[in-house]
Design a protein around this motif. Structure first.
Motif, PDB file in Angstrom:
ATOM      1  N   ALA A 137       0.843  -1.194   0.000  1.00 46.81           N
ATOM      2  CA  ALA A 137       0.000   0.000   0.000  1.00 46.81           C
ATOM      3  C   ALA A 137       0.877   1.243   0.000  1.00 46.81           C
ATOM      4  O   ALA A 137       1.911   1.280   0.675  1.00 46.81           O
ATOM      5  CB  ALA A 137      -0.900   0.001   1.228  1.00 46.81           C
ATOM      6  N   PRO A 138       0.515   2.270  -0.762  1.00 49.21           N
ATOM      7  CA  PRO A 138       1.310   3.503  -0.767  1.00 49.21           C
ATOM      8  C   PRO A 138       1.254   4.172   0.602  1.00 49.21           C
ATOM      9  O   PRO A 138       0.220   4.163   1.274  1.00 49.21           O
ATOM     10  CB  PRO A 138       0.629   4.358  -1.834  1.00 49.21           C
ATOM     11  N   SER A 139       2.373   4.758   0.990  1.00 53.94           N
ATOM     12  CA  SER A 139       2.429   5.447   2.276  1.00 53.94           C
ATOM     13  C   SER A 139       2.491   6.957   2.126  1.00 53.94           C
ATOM     14  O   SER A 139       2.398   7.683   3.111  1.00 53.94           O
ATOM     15  CB  SER A 139       3.642   4.971   3.077  1.00 53.94           C
ATOM     16  N   ASN A 140       2.639   7.439   0.888  1.00 57.96           N
ATOM     17  CA  ASN A 140       2.633   8.877   0.620  1.00 57.96           C
ATOM     18  C   ASN A 140       2.303   9.097  -0.851  1.00 57.96           C
ATOM     19  O   ASN A 140       2.273   8.147  -1.644  1.00 57.96           O
ATOM     20  CB  ASN A 140       3.981   9.517   0.988  1.00 57.96           C
ATOM     21  N   LEU A 141       2.065  10.336  -1.214  1.00 56.42           N
ATOM     22  CA  LEU A 141       1.648  10.638  -2.577  1.00 56.42           C
ATOM     23  C   LEU A 141       2.741  10.362  -3.604  1.00 56.42           C
ATOM     24  O   LEU A 141       2.456  10.056  -4.756  1.00 56.42           O
ATOM     25  CB  LEU A 141       1.210  12.104  -2.676  1.00 56.42           C
ATOM     26  N   ALA A 142       3.994  10.431  -3.175  1.00 55.57           N
ATOM     27  CA  ALA A 142       5.099  10.164  -4.109  1.00 55.57           C
ATOM     28  C   ALA A 142       5.046   8.731  -4.629  1.00 55.57           C
ATOM     29  O   ALA A 142       5.509   8.442  -5.736  1.00 55.57           O
ATOM     30  CB  ALA A 142       6.437  10.437  -3.429  1.00 55.57           C
ATOM     31  N   ASP A 143       4.460   7.815  -3.831  1.00 49.63           N
ATOM     32  CA  ASP A 143       4.370   6.417  -4.237  1.00 49.63           C
ATOM     33  C   ASP A 143       3.415   6.211  -5.410  1.00 49.63           C
ATOM     34  O   ASP A 143       3.383   5.129  -6.005  1.00 49.63           O
ATOM     35  CB  ASP A 143       3.895   5.551  -3.062  1.00 49.63           C
ATOM     36  N   LEU A 144       2.633   7.226  -5.729  1.00 47.60           N
ATOM     37  CA  LEU A 144       1.614   7.079  -6.771  1.00 47.60           C
ATOM     38  C   LEU A 144       2.121   7.428  -8.167  1.00 47.60           C
ATOM     39  O   LEU A 144       1.454   7.140  -9.159  1.00 47.60           O
ATOM     40  CB  LEU A 144       0.407   7.965  -6.445  1.00 47.60           C
ATOM     41  N   LYS A 145       3.300   8.022  -8.252  1.00 47.72           N
ATOM     42  CA  LYS A 145       3.817   8.462  -9.548  1.00 47.72           C
ATOM     43  C   LYS A 145       3.964   7.277 -10.507  1.00 47.72           C
ATOM     44  O   LYS A 145       4.542   6.255 -10.171  1.00 47.72           O
ATOM     45  CB  LYS A 145       5.164   9.160  -9.378  1.00 47.72           C
ATOM     46  N   MET A 157     -11.233  13.150  -4.695  1.00 46.61           N
ATOM     47  CA  MET A 157      -9.948  12.489  -4.887  1.00 46.61           C
ATOM     48  C   MET A 157      -9.375  12.751  -6.275  1.00 46.61           C
ATOM     49  O   MET A 157      -8.156  12.716  -6.462  1.00 46.61           O
ATOM     50  CB  MET A 157     -10.089  10.987  -4.652  1.00 46.61           C
ATOM     51  N   GLN A 158     -10.205  13.033  -7.252  1.00 46.55           N
ATOM     52  CA  GLN A 158      -9.700  13.385  -8.582  1.00 46.55           C
ATOM     53  C   GLN A 158      -8.840  14.641  -8.509  1.00 46.55           C
ATOM     54  O   GLN A 158      -7.789  14.735  -9.149  1.00 46.55           O
ATOM     55  CB  GLN A 158     -10.870  13.592  -9.546  1.00 46.55           C
ATOM     56  N   MET A 159      -9.270  15.607  -7.698  1.00 46.69           N
ATOM     57  CA  MET A 159      -8.509  16.839  -7.541  1.00 46.69           C
ATOM     58  C   MET A 159      -7.276  16.612  -6.670  1.00 46.69           C
ATOM     59  O   MET A 159      -6.188  17.103  -6.964  1.00 46.69           O
ATOM     60  CB  MET A 159      -9.397  17.916  -6.909  1.00 46.69           C
ATOM     61  N   VAL A 160      -7.446  15.840  -5.598  1.00 46.94           N
ATOM     62  CA  VAL A 160      -6.347  15.595  -4.669  1.00 46.94           C
ATOM     63  C   VAL A 160      -5.177  14.911  -5.366  1.00 46.94           C
ATOM     64  O   VAL A 160      -4.011  15.211  -5.105  1.00 46.94           O
ATOM     65  CB  VAL A 160      -6.836  14.733  -3.489  1.00 46.94           C
ATOM     66  N   LEU A 161      -5.486  13.991  -6.285  1.00 48.01           N
ATOM     67  CA  LEU A 161      -4.442  13.185  -6.929  1.00 48.01           C
ATOM     68  C   LEU A 161      -3.978  13.753  -8.269  1.00 48.01           C
ATOM     69  O   LEU A 161      -3.122  13.159  -8.926  1.00 48.01           O
ATOM     70  CB  LEU A 161      -4.959  11.757  -7.133  1.00 48.01           C
ATOM     71  N   ALA A 162      -4.509  14.906  -8.654  1.00 47.29           N
ATOM     72  CA  ALA A 162      -4.267  15.432  -9.999  1.00 47.29           C
ATOM     73  C   ALA A 162      -2.794  15.678 -10.295  1.00 47.29           C
ATOM     74  O   ALA A 162      -2.344  15.482 -11.424  1.00 47.29           O
ATOM     75  CB  ALA A 162      -5.060  16.721 -10.188  1.00 47.29           C
ATOM     76  N   ASP A 163      -2.011  16.093  -9.314  1.00 43.25           N
ATOM     77  CA  ASP A 163      -0.616  16.456  -9.552  1.00 43.25           C
ATOM     78  C   ASP A 163       0.382  15.432  -9.002  1.00 43.25           C
ATOM     79  O   ASP A 163       1.539  15.761  -8.756  1.00 43.25           O
ATOM     80  CB  ASP A 163      -0.329  17.835  -8.939  1.00 43.25           C
ATOM     81  N   GLY A 165       1.233  12.587 -10.556  1.00 40.13           N
ATOM     82  CA  GLY A 165       1.867  11.802 -11.599  1.00 40.13           C
ATOM     83  C   GLY A 165       1.191  10.469 -11.818  1.00 40.13           C
ATOM     84  O   GLY A 165       1.644   9.656 -12.637  1.00 40.13           O
ATOM     85  N   ALA A 166       0.088  10.231 -11.115  1.00 39.56           N
ATOM     86  CA  ALA A 166      -0.671   8.995 -11.298  1.00 39.56           C
ATOM     87  C   ALA A 166      -1.649   9.147 -12.450  1.00 39.56           C
ATOM     88  O   ALA A 166      -2.097  10.257 -12.777  1.00 39.56           O
ATOM     89  CB  ALA A 166      -1.432   8.647 -10.023  1.00 39.56           C
ATOM     90  N   ASP A 167      -1.992   8.031 -13.076  1.00 39.74           N
ATOM     91  CA  ASP A 167      -3.028   7.995 -14.101  1.00 39.74           C
ATOM     92  C   ASP A 167      -4.346   7.727 -13.379  1.00 39.74           C
ATOM     93  O   ASP A 167      -4.603   6.609 -12.934  1.00 39.74           O
ATOM     94  CB  ASP A 167      -2.728   6.883 -15.107  1.00 39.74           C
ATOM     95  N   VAL A 168      -5.158   8.759 -13.215  1.00 38.78           N
ATOM     96  CA  VAL A 168      -6.384   8.667 -12.433  1.00 38.78           C
ATOM     97  C   VAL A 168      -7.561   8.328 -13.340  1.00 38.78           C
ATOM     98  O   VAL A 168      -7.817   9.023 -14.326  1.00 38.78           O
ATOM     99  CB  VAL A 168      -6.656   9.980 -11.675  1.00 38.78           C
ATOM    100  N   ILE A 169      -8.264   7.249 -12.996  1.00 45.50           N
ATOM    101  CA  ILE A 169      -9.401   6.775 -13.787  1.00 45.50           C
ATOM    102  C   ILE A 169     -10.677   6.970 -12.978  1.00 45.50           C
ATOM    103  O   ILE A 169     -10.757   6.580 -11.816  1.00 45.50           O
ATOM    104  CB  ILE A 169      -9.236   5.286 -14.144  1.00 45.50           C
ATOM    105  N   SER A 170     -11.675   7.565 -13.597  1.00 48.37           N
ATOM    106  CA  SER A 170     -12.959   7.809 -12.948  1.00 48.37           C
ATOM    107  C   SER A 170     -13.896   6.625 -13.175  1.00 48.37           C
ATOM    108  O   SER A 170     -14.066   6.166 -14.304  1.00 48.37           O
ATOM    109  CB  SER A 170     -13.585   9.084 -13.518  1.00 48.37           C
ATOM    110  N   ILE A 189      -6.882   1.697  -5.801  1.00 46.73           N
ATOM    111  CA  ILE A 189      -8.178   2.377  -5.824  1.00 46.73           C
ATOM    112  C   ILE A 189      -8.290   3.212  -4.555  1.00 46.73           C
ATOM    113  O   ILE A 189      -7.629   2.920  -3.554  1.00 46.73           O
ATOM    114  CB  ILE A 189      -9.381   1.405  -5.897  1.00 46.73           C
ATOM    115  N   THR A 190      -9.104   4.249  -4.611  1.00 45.30           N
ATOM    116  CA  THR A 190      -9.484   4.933  -3.384  1.00 45.30           C
ATOM    117  C   THR A 190     -10.863   4.411  -2.981  1.00 45.30           C
ATOM    118  O   THR A 190     -11.711   4.155  -3.841  1.00 45.30           O
ATOM    119  CB  THR A 190      -9.551   6.455  -3.567  1.00 45.30           C
ATOM    120  N   ALA A 191     -11.062   4.248  -1.698  1.00 45.12           N
ATOM    121  CA  ALA A 191     -12.348   3.764  -1.205  1.00 45.12           C
ATOM    122  C   ALA A 191     -12.527   4.196   0.236  1.00 45.12           C
ATOM    123  O   ALA A 191     -11.558   4.446   0.953  1.00 45.12           O
ATOM    124  CB  ALA A 191     -12.441   2.241  -1.316  1.00 45.12           C
TER     125      ALA A 191
END
Length: 308
Positions: A137-145, A157-163, A165-170, A189-191
């Protein structure tokens, strides 16, 4: 490790397109029956199996428990979130569920919180990032790049994760989102808890791994209404009904099965009962222990951003 804490509940829209009102037990033609405009309308926000268009799901069942016997004063109507929100904002004697005043003001849907009234929280919920099988599991936002992550359509969460570097799917349905993780179509996923517990349990799958310290959304869950004499009376009646139900074993089991533990009020600490989330997965990715749920008092934490 710093957790991102946002006061607010993710706003979601459903794939259903046609509003469907819950069955009413009071006939409009019956003598003495309340007229439609005399009742408070509650807009229920459809999202998936936990709050379904056909009236099923944990949140609908919880609403049915709370509204039982109140058909003459309250009308529960289900529709996709965006439509429900628009109808709520346009109606001065209506309510929205599940929500919180902090959700609506943080999202700038309502500018003046004094125009709203809300019930005592039924419980507290929070959003995490869950990893597919075999992933940490990611422990910070840098892990999502460079990773692919599915989020609810319309979610903050779409806005929170926008920057990140992750590919965000709705995604429009919470069960579809869970299946995307199980089939490795996405990395994360976010849940929300307790929703994720119910969805993965329905799929006969253990709760995926998540970092308990990386919290994105945290909010009370309840009913929010435009303030008026009718809605203030309605909220007062709901609070009384919730207090009565809190002592009912069947109601307690319903919460426990969703990963929510009922904590009776302690002597000297007031009469309001508290509901807190369990430590649902003591070992990340472990199965849900329902036999002896352990209350943790989740909801405490460091103050953070309130962007919605």
């Amino acid at each position: 490790m710093t957790a991102l804490l946002f006061l607010g509940l993710a706003f979601m829209e459903a794939k259903a397109e046609t509003p469907q009102a819950a069955p009413e037990s009071v006939s409009e033609a019956a003598p003495g029956a309340a007229r439609e405009h005399d009742r408070v309308t509650i807009f229920g926000t459809v999202w998936g199996m936990t709050l379904a268009q056909d009236g099923s799901g944990f949140y609908n069942e919880l609403a049915a428990d709370l509204l039982d016997g109140m058909e003459s004063t309250a009308h529960y109507q289900l529709m996709p979130y965006r439509r429900a929100k628009a109808r709520f904002l346009d109606s001065e004697s209506s309510c929205i569920y599940p929500s919180a005043i902090g959700v609506l003001t943080a999202g700038e849907h309502v500018q003046d919180a004094s125009t709203l009234v809300e019930t005592n929280p039924l419980f507290r919920a929070r959003t995490h990032i869950f990893a597919r099988r075999g992933e940490h599991a990611p422990s910070n936002l840098a892990d999502l790049k460079g990773r692919t992550i599915a989020v609810p359509s319309g979610s903050v969460m779409q806005m929170v994760l926008a920057d990140t570097g992750a590919d965000v799917i709705s995604v429009f349905d919470e069960t579809d989102k869970a299946r995307m993780l199980l089939t490795a179509r996405v990395d994360y996923i976010t849940a929300m808890l307790p929703d994720a517990v119910l969805v993965f349990d329905a799929l006969s799958e253990p709760l995926p791994a998540f970092d308990n310290e990386l919290v994105f959304l945290e909010s009370n869950i309840g009913f929010v209404c435009h303030r008026s004499p009718a809605t203030e009376a309605f909220v007062e009646a709901l609070n009384s009904r919730a207090k009565t139900l809190a002592a009912n074993r069947d109601y307690q089991v319903r919460l426990e099965d969703a990963g929510i533990w009922h904590v009776p009020a302690r002597p000297g600490h007031g009469a309001i009962d508290e509901h807190n989330l369990n430590d649902i997965a003591p070992a990340a990715g472990g199965s849900v222990a329902r036999a002896h749920p352990r209350p943790t008092g989740l909801g405490s934490g460091k103050a953070g951003n309130t962007n919605y």
